[in-house]
Motif scaffolding. Structure first.
Motif, PDB file in Angstrom:
ATOM      1  N   LEU A 109      40.402  22.752  38.604  1.00 36.78           N
ATOM      2  CA  LEU A 109      38.890  22.930  39.112  1.00 36.78           C
ATOM      3  C   LEU A 109      37.905  22.132  38.461  1.00 36.78           C
ATOM      4  N   ASP A 110      38.166  21.360  37.347  1.00 32.98           N
ATOM      5  CA  ASP A 110      37.321  20.424  36.909  1.00 32.98           C
ATOM      6  C   ASP A 110      37.195  19.382  37.796  1.00 32.98           C
ATOM      7  N   GLY A 111      38.628  19.153  38.340  1.00 31.13           N
ATOM      8  CA  GLY A 111      38.493  17.865  39.335  1.00 31.13           C
ATOM      9  C   GLY A 111      37.811  18.103  40.525  1.00 31.13           C
ATOM     10  N   VAL A 112      37.255  19.195  41.005  1.00 30.16           N
ATOM     11  CA  VAL A 112      36.651  19.583  42.189  1.00 30.16           C
ATOM     12  C   VAL A 112      34.998  19.658  41.933  1.00 30.16           C
ATOM     13  N   ASP A 113      34.771  19.655  40.607  1.00 35.20           N
ATOM     14  CA  ASP A 113      33.054  19.478  40.193  1.00 35.20           C
ATOM     15  C   ASP A 113      32.303  18.479  40.972  1.00 35.20           C
ATOM     16  N   GLU A 114      32.573  17.213  40.905  1.00 39.66           N
ATOM     17  CA  GLU A 114      31.816  16.314  41.546  1.00 39.66           C
ATOM     18  C   GLU A 114      31.582  16.455  43.113  1.00 39.66           C
ATOM     19  N   ILE A 115      32.915  16.941  44.021  1.00 41.69           N
ATOM     20  CA  ILE A 115      32.851  17.255  45.171  1.00 41.69           C
ATOM     21  C   ILE A 115      31.837  18.643  45.307  1.00 41.69           C
ATOM     22  N   ALA A 116      31.904  19.548  44.303  1.00 47.55           N
ATOM     23  CA  ALA A 116      31.111  20.726  44.614  1.00 47.55           C
ATOM     24  C   ALA A 116      29.595  20.165  44.411  1.00 47.55           C
ATOM     25  N   GLN A 117      29.514  19.198  43.387  1.00 48.39           N
ATOM     26  CA  GLN A 117      28.014  18.965  43.303  1.00 48.39           C
ATOM     27  C   GLN A 117      27.412  18.187  44.315  1.00 48.39           C
ATOM     28  N   ILE A 118      28.136  17.271  45.066  1.00 51.40           N
ATOM     29  CA  ILE A 118      27.634  16.648  46.503  1.00 51.40           C
ATOM     30  C   ILE A 118      27.529  17.672  47.616  1.00 51.40           C
ATOM     31  N   LEU A 119      28.443  18.686  47.601  1.00 53.99           N
ATOM     32  CA  LEU A 119      28.441  19.562  48.724  1.00 53.99           C
ATOM     33  C   LEU A 119      27.098  20.405  48.652  1.00 53.99           C
ATOM     34  N   LEU A 120      26.956  21.122  47.552  1.00 54.94           N
ATOM     35  CA  LEU A 120      25.807  21.913  47.214  1.00 54.94           C
ATOM     36  C   LEU A 120      24.525  21.222  47.304  1.00 54.94           C
ATOM     37  N   SER A 121      24.396  19.820  46.775  1.00 56.31           N
ATOM     38  CA  SER A 121      23.012  19.400  46.929  1.00 56.31           C
ATOM     39  C   SER A 121      22.770  18.898  48.248  1.00 56.31           C
ATOM     40  N   SER A 122      23.819  18.563  49.077  1.00 58.23           N
ATOM     41  CA  SER A 122      23.530  18.009  50.406  1.00 58.23           C
ATOM     42  C   SER A 122      23.369  19.230  51.488  1.00 58.23           C
ATOM     43  N   GLU A 123      23.946  20.175  51.223  1.00 58.61           N
ATOM     44  CA  GLU A 123      23.930  21.409  52.004  1.00 58.61           C
ATOM     45  C   GLU A 123      23.421  22.608  51.482  1.00 58.61           C
ATOM     46  N   PRO A 124      21.981  22.632  51.092  1.00 61.64           N
ATOM     47  CA  PRO A 124      21.503  23.828  50.216  1.00 61.64           C
ATOM     48  C   PRO A 124      22.101  25.098  50.775  1.00 61.64           C
ATOM     49  N   ASP A 125      22.426  25.270  52.077  1.00 64.34           N
ATOM     50  CA  ASP A 125      22.984  26.883  52.543  1.00 64.34           C
ATOM     51  C   ASP A 125      24.188  27.094  51.597  1.00 64.34           C
ATOM     52  N   LYS A 126      24.966  26.185  51.354  1.00 60.83           N
ATOM     53  CA  LYS A 126      26.176  26.430  50.721  1.00 60.83           C
ATOM     54  C   LYS A 126      25.904  27.191  49.319  1.00 60.83           C
ATOM     55  N   LEU A 127      24.551  27.000  48.658  1.00 61.36           N
ATOM     56  CA  LEU A 127      24.371  28.061  47.465  1.00 61.36           C
ATOM     57  C   LEU A 127      24.498  29.197  47.624  1.00 61.36           C
ATOM     58  N   GLU A 128      23.971  29.733  48.835  1.00 56.85           N
ATOM     59  CA  GLU A 128      24.016  31.131  49.388  1.00 56.85           C
ATOM     60  C   GLU A 128      25.448  31.622  49.276  1.00 56.85           C
ATOM     61  N   TYR A 129      26.230  30.879  49.975  1.00 59.22           N
ATOM     62  CA  TYR A 129      27.613  31.064  50.015  1.00 59.22           C
ATOM     63  C   TYR A 129      28.434  31.565  48.758  1.00 59.22           C
ATOM     64  N   LEU A 130      28.067  30.309  47.657  1.00 56.59           N
ATOM     65  CA  LEU A 130      28.434  30.572  46.432  1.00 56.59           C
ATOM     66  C   LEU A 130      28.072  31.833  45.661  1.00 56.59           C
ATOM     67  N   LYS A 131      26.756  32.205  45.960  1.00 54.96           N
ATOM     68  CA  LYS A 131      26.255  33.384  45.147  1.00 54.96           C
ATOM     69  C   LYS A 131      26.845  34.550  45.539  1.00 54.96           C
ATOM     70  N   GLU A 132      27.159  34.766  47.216  1.00 57.33           N
ATOM     71  CA  GLU A 132      28.115  35.853  47.775  1.00 57.33           C
ATOM     72  C   GLU A 132      29.385  35.746  47.305  1.00 57.33           C
ATOM     73  N   ALA A 133      30.115  34.563  46.846  1.00 57.91           N
ATOM     74  CA  ALA A 133      31.418  34.597  46.562  1.00 57.91           C
ATOM     75  C   ALA A 133      31.598  34.985  44.973  1.00 57.91           C
ATOM     76  N   ARG A 134      30.601  34.613  44.287  1.00 47.64           N
ATOM     77  CA  ARG A 134      30.452  35.133  42.970  1.00 47.64           C
ATOM     78  C   ARG A 134      30.197  36.510  42.651  1.00 47.64           C
ATOM     79  N   ARG A 135      29.236  37.142  43.727  1.00 49.04           N
ATOM     80  CA  ARG A 135      29.100  38.545  43.429  1.00 49.04           C
ATOM     81  C   ARG A 135      30.459  39.275  43.769  1.00 49.04           C
ATOM     82  N   MET A 136      31.129  39.049  45.056  1.00 49.52           N
ATOM     83  CA  MET A 136      32.175  39.677  45.267  1.00 49.52           C
ATOM     84  C   MET A 136      33.319  39.573  44.106  1.00 49.52           C
ATOM     85  N   PHE A 137      33.461  38.358  43.520  1.00 48.36           N
ATOM     86  CA  PHE A 137      34.364  38.068  42.485  1.00 48.36           C
ATOM     87  C   PHE A 137      34.444  38.677  41.210  1.00 48.36           C
ATOM     88  N   GLU A 138      32.895  38.646  40.754  1.00 39.98           N
ATOM     89  CA  GLU A 138      32.670  39.338  39.381  1.00 39.98           C
ATOM     90  C   GLU A 138      32.642  41.084  39.469  1.00 39.98           C
TER      91      GLU A 138
END
Length: 249
Positions: free
Chosen positions: A98-127
């Protein structure tokens, strides 16, 4: 050059199914062979990789194919290339992957702000699922750790950054309580992506006491073994707190 057959379900005019022959790069074939050597245990964690010459002789390919395959393995974190020394197989773990995909996650989230909402939704279901397991498996030592972290967070009311860092540590500790290392690693990764690329500092101001009260309630419910009530309390907490995260740009 090696070829592989890729099924093509599209029938020809005569009704005969076509199976296209696709050429593969030699380096891809070498990569697959090297990966198989690691998967089979022929090469273990921290073992030195065979030299380029040895690999050339073993697979009957040229140096460019070997070097490209080794570089691909290095990029994926499977090996570490040491210039002037022997490359070695990395000891893999869920955390390292998972550490290895941090940089990819940074690029994805920075370039596509809508992905933040997906991440928040995933965290909610996960926790919500995670706290159910924590409530069912918690030990006295686990509860003592959570209460200690909560007291540390209470002591950071005058430092918003430390308050948030302690908040995330509490959630990470709940993930550890599940006894599932994958859940712990995924939790750490999602929290890291949320905080590293999106700033919530301003939005937290004035919400500290409510956060502390919600954390205390969640800990009490976990301590009492209230699985479903713990999940409901975590749901309410995340529904409020996740709204504090906003895209930084």
């Amino acid at each position: 050059m090696p070829r592989t057959t890729t099924p093509d379900p599209t029938p020809t005019p005569s009704g005969i199914r076509r199976d296209k022959i696709v050429r593969r790069k030699l380096s891809d074939e070498v990569f697959d062979r090297l990966r198989a050597m690691i998967s089979s245990g022929e090469l273990g964690p921290n073992d030195p990789m065979p030299s380029e010459r040895e690999l050339m002789q073993r697979f009957g390919v040229g140096r460019p194919a070997v070097r490209e395959a080794l570089q691909s393995m290095h990029t994926l974190g499977l090996i570490t290339i040491s210039h002037g020394g022997r490359s070695r197989v990395n000891a893999l773990s869920i955390e390292s992957v998972l550490d290895g995909v941090d940089e990819i996650a940074q690029i994805l989230l920075s370039s596509e702000p809508d992905k933040l909402e997906y991440l928040k939704e995933a965290r909610r279901m996960f926790e919500i699922g995670m706290v159910r397991l924590a409530a069912a498996r918690a030990t006295e030592a686990d509860i003592a750790d959570l209460r200690a972290i909560l007291e540390q967070q209470r002591g950071h009311l005058d430092d918003t950054r430390l308050f948030i860092e302690t908040d995330l540590r509490l959630h990470s500790r709940i993930a550890e309580m599940t006894g599932n290392p994958i859940m712990g690693a995924v939790s750490q990764a999602m929290l890291r992506w949320l905080t590293q690329y999106y700033t919530a500092l301003v939005h937290w101001s004035g919400n500290e006491q409510q956060t502390l009260a919600e954390h205390a309630q969640i800990i009490d419910l976990i301590a009492a073994g209230e699985v479903e009530q713990s999940a409901e309390a975590m749901r309410d907490h995340l529904d409020r707190s996740l709204e504090m995260y906003r895209h930084g740009g």
